[in-house]
Design an enzyme around this catalytic site. Structure first.
Site, PDB file in Angstrom:
ATOM      1  N   SER A   7       5.408  -1.879   1.576  1.00  0.00           N
ATOM      2  CA  SER A   7       5.625  -2.644   2.797  1.00  0.00           C
ATOM      3  C   SER A   7       4.416  -3.503   3.149  1.00  0.00           C
ATOM      4  O   SER A   7       4.545  -4.526   3.825  1.00  0.00           O
ATOM      5  CB  SER A   7       5.924  -1.687   3.953  1.00  0.00           C
ATOM      6  N   LYS A  40       2.062  -6.591  -2.330  1.00  0.00           N
ATOM      7  CA  LYS A  40       2.115  -6.281  -3.751  1.00  0.00           C
ATOM      8  C   LYS A  40       0.717  -6.005  -4.295  1.00  0.00           C
ATOM      9  O   LYS A  40      -0.285  -6.451  -3.741  1.00  0.00           O
ATOM     10  CB  LYS A  40       2.753  -7.440  -4.533  1.00  0.00           C
ATOM     11  N   ASP A  72      -9.113  11.008   3.978  1.00  0.00           N
ATOM     12  CA  ASP A  72      -7.790  10.927   3.349  1.00  0.00           C
ATOM     13  C   ASP A  72      -7.900  11.256   1.861  1.00  0.00           C
ATOM     14  O   ASP A  72      -7.311  10.573   1.017  1.00  0.00           O
ATOM     15  CB  ASP A  72      -7.188   9.537   3.556  1.00  0.00           C
TER      16      ASP A  72
END
Length: 672
Positions: A41, A44, A148
């Protein structure tokens, strides 16, 4: 004749229209797009190649509306220079898109490797965890936390070395201040208990917990807390303890339990983890960690080469010192990486160059002070013909010339080379054109032979016959077959001309000569003395890497992708980040007056007539706006710090209370 001219003009006109109307992007800045490797989303992800250095990179495309989100990632990522962290080379801004040029890791994500293998042995796991811990130690010493860490954000390069990436959740943190945070972020299956409960947490402690989850997945083949229901996963993280198989070694089990401790105050610091007996028993010691900063010698070589091709050194120095992530900064990093790889290979003492079925020449330096060069001895006539045919291709001529200028500033280039329609292959020295035109072009080996002129060639045998060196003979060449030690003068000889004056000869078709498929070990010394001591060993020395076995089964790690997760970001506190946001979020002027493209004088002599394999012209002027921003200076925190915290001495730093989790998007995290 006139009809043919009109037909050519018409065809050229139609080709121009087709190129302009083609919606597919072929070039972004100084990068040629090759293929699409991912899509989400956010945009690319492209596989591209730098046009001037031929280095493969990854281009991450994002919309300008996500400028605030990208500003945090760019701000933290651009100042991280470590061999186990993906490199951010350049940021290219167009009218509606932002492209991040980053290091390409051909072996993909660590997640995919674990899914194929189901689980890894302790030796492989120890190597991966050591490299990952070194990257985290460097990150924390730079005053930054990742927040993360997961298998999907760890990538593998060509040699399966760890490369940590995706710094979208990174945040400034000082270990000495023991700063608390309260933004809920990351992936649920990797989140620490205090983060899941909504308590304030310390970023370093959250990273340590995530390290334990990763180590558990590598050794056992599944995540310790992973359910389809997010709430059930959170309950297990808070209340349950992971199960440790009896097959684990004592030290690995001890390290895992300390990493996955529910109480963050009892978790070890990253320095304590690196000193754990688990790493020591496998041969990894904290004393072996080297300074990741490039050597001053490598930097000086790159500066001279860029100055030789006409780069404005004042602008280059400003880009480096301010970490602007512009075209000059990206070019600098790409060349510096090549030079660092060259130095690392020199330290190992052996160079390897493989060319199809031709004989590979291995060059071993006799002493560290002597210069070395790299030569390709081709025993296959077809390989030689192909190389000559490729080198005469006119579409690559000017680019090859420019690359030879860039990588070989000591090489003399005449004006005839510029005006010629094709670059003629030169045999006196192994120049950059010869390497660029070979079929199996290896950009890592290209710079090995540059800046070196060869005057004396000494051939050494392999290890088994290393002590058998002949005495100096001015006229006779000796061949050591491992059985005899007599002078040998073959009737048919092949000649490799290295410097235009002295030739090295060896038998091409002889019973005592080495076979065409064997590799020769050659040492090239460059003292001012005539040709001496030639010994040829027919023993092949080949590199081989055991391929990773492919398994049809898939680990339960894959189930972590099913849960829905979102992201949130706190405000960027750095002044340089605010400046960065204002730059990349600003839209180009819509004035009716056409804005003149900035022109850089250093490329005046090169920008007009570059041609590439597709035949499309290339202009080296900047065709996309790059980010120019000054990074604010900061002091590095204390390197020796333990996360055994005392609540009374902790300073709290408030963050806006938000709840967000990231999804496990492929290759790059999906920004929502």
């Amino acid at each position: 004749m006139k009809k043919n001219e009109k037909a050519n003009i018409s065809a050229s006109y139609n080709d121009l229209i087709a190129t302009i109307c083609n919606p597919r992007i072929s070039d972004v800045g100084t990068y040629r797009i090759e293929s699409v490797v991912g899509e989400g989303s956010f945009g690319k992800v492209y596989l591209a190649a730098h046009l001037l250095t031929n280095t493969k990179v990854v281009l991450k495309s994002s919309c300008r509306k996500q400028a605030i989100i990208l500003a945090r990632e760019i701000h933290h990522h651009r100042r991280l220079l470590h061999p186990n962290i993906t490199r951010l080379y350049e940021v290219v801004c167009t009218e509606d898109r932002i492209y991040l040029a980053m290091e390409y890791c051909p072996n993909g994500e660590l997640y995919d490797w674990v899914a194929r293998e189901k689980r890894l042995d302790e030796k492989t796991t120890c190597r991966i965890m050591w490299q990952l811990c070194c990257a985290i130690q460097y990150l924390h010493r730079q005053g930054c936390v990742h927040r993360d860490l997961k298998l999907e954000n760890i990538f593998l390069d060509k040699a399966y070395n760890v490369k940590l990436g995706d710094f979208g959740f990174s945040r400034d943190s000082d270990c000495s201040r023991r700063t608390f945070m309260n933004t809920r972020c990351g992936t649920v299956a990797y989140c620490a208990p205090e983060l899941v409960q909504g308590h304030k947490y310390i970023g370093e402690c959250v990273d340590i917990w995530s390290l334990g989850i990763i180590m558990y997945a590598l050794l056992i083949g599944r995540l310790p807390f992973d359910e389809d229901d997010v709430s059930l996963t959170e309950q297990k993280i808070i209340n349950e303890c992971p199960q440790y198989p009896e097959t684990l070694s004592k030290n690995s089990s001890s390290l895992l339990k300390s990493l996955l401790c529910k109480d963050y105050r009892l978790r070890p610091s990253i320095d304590q983890i690196i000193s754990h007996p688990y790493f020591k028993e496998n041969g990894y010691h904290s004393s072996s960690i080297r300074d990741p900063r490039p050597s001053s010698k490598a930097e000086e070589k790159v500066r001279k080469r860029l100055e030789f091709v006409g780069v404005d050194m004042d602008q280059l120095n400003a880009s480096i010192s301010q970490q602007r992530c512009d075209m000059f900064y990206g070019w600098w990093l790409l060349l510096l990486e090549k030079e660092m790889r060259k130095e690392n290979k020199k330290k190992k003492g052996l160079f390897h160059l493989h060319k199809g079925s031709s004989s590979a020449v291995h060059i071993a330096p006799a002493t560290p002070s002597l210069k070395t060069a790299q030569v390709s001895v081709m025993s296959n006539n077809q390989d030689s013909l192909k190389s000559r045919h490729t080198s005469s291709d006119s579409s690559n001529s000017l680019l090859s010339t420019f690359r030879s200028w860039l990588f070989d500033p000591k090489q003399k280039h005449t004006a005839d080379t510029l005006s010629s329609s094709a670059i003629r292959p030169r045999t006196p020295s192994p120049s950059a054109e010869n390497y660029l035109t070979q079929e199996n072009f290896d950009s890592d080996n290209l710079s090995e032979s540059l800046d070196n002129s060869v005057e004396n060639l000494t051939v050494f045998p392999s290890i088994n016959s290393f002590g058998r060196r002949h005495s100096n003979l001015p006229q006779t060449t000796h061949v050591d077959t491992g059985e005899q030690n007599t002078p040998f003068t073959p009737p048919l000889l092949k000649t490799v001309n290295l410097d235009g004056n002295k030739d090295f000869t060896f038998p091409s078709n002889s019973q005592n000569s080495p076979s065409k498929s064997s590799n020769l070990s050659i040492n090239i010394d460059i003292p001012p003395s005539p040709l001496q001591n030639t010994v040829i060993s027919p023993q092949p020395t080949r590199r081989s890497r055991t391929p990773i076995r492919s398994l049809s089964g898939r680990s339960s790690v894959a189930s972590s992708r099913n849960s829905s997760r979102t992201r949130s970001y706190s405000n960027v506190s750095s002044a340089s980040s605010n400046s960065l946001i204002s730059i990349i979020s600003s839209k180009p002027s819509s004035s009716t007056v056409q804005r003149q493209t900035p022109f850089h004088s250093p490329f005046e002599r090169l920008h007009k007539s570059f041609h590439f394999p597709s035949g499309e012209p290339f202009n080296t002027r900047i065709n996309a706006t790059a980010i120019f921003t000054v990074g604010s200076g900061r002091k590095n925190p204390q390197s020796s710090s333990s996360l055994m915290f005392n609540q009374s001495s902790v300073k709290e730093e408030e963050e806006p209370e938000e709840t967000s989790f990231s999804d496990s998007s492929k290759h790059f995290t999906d920004l929502l």
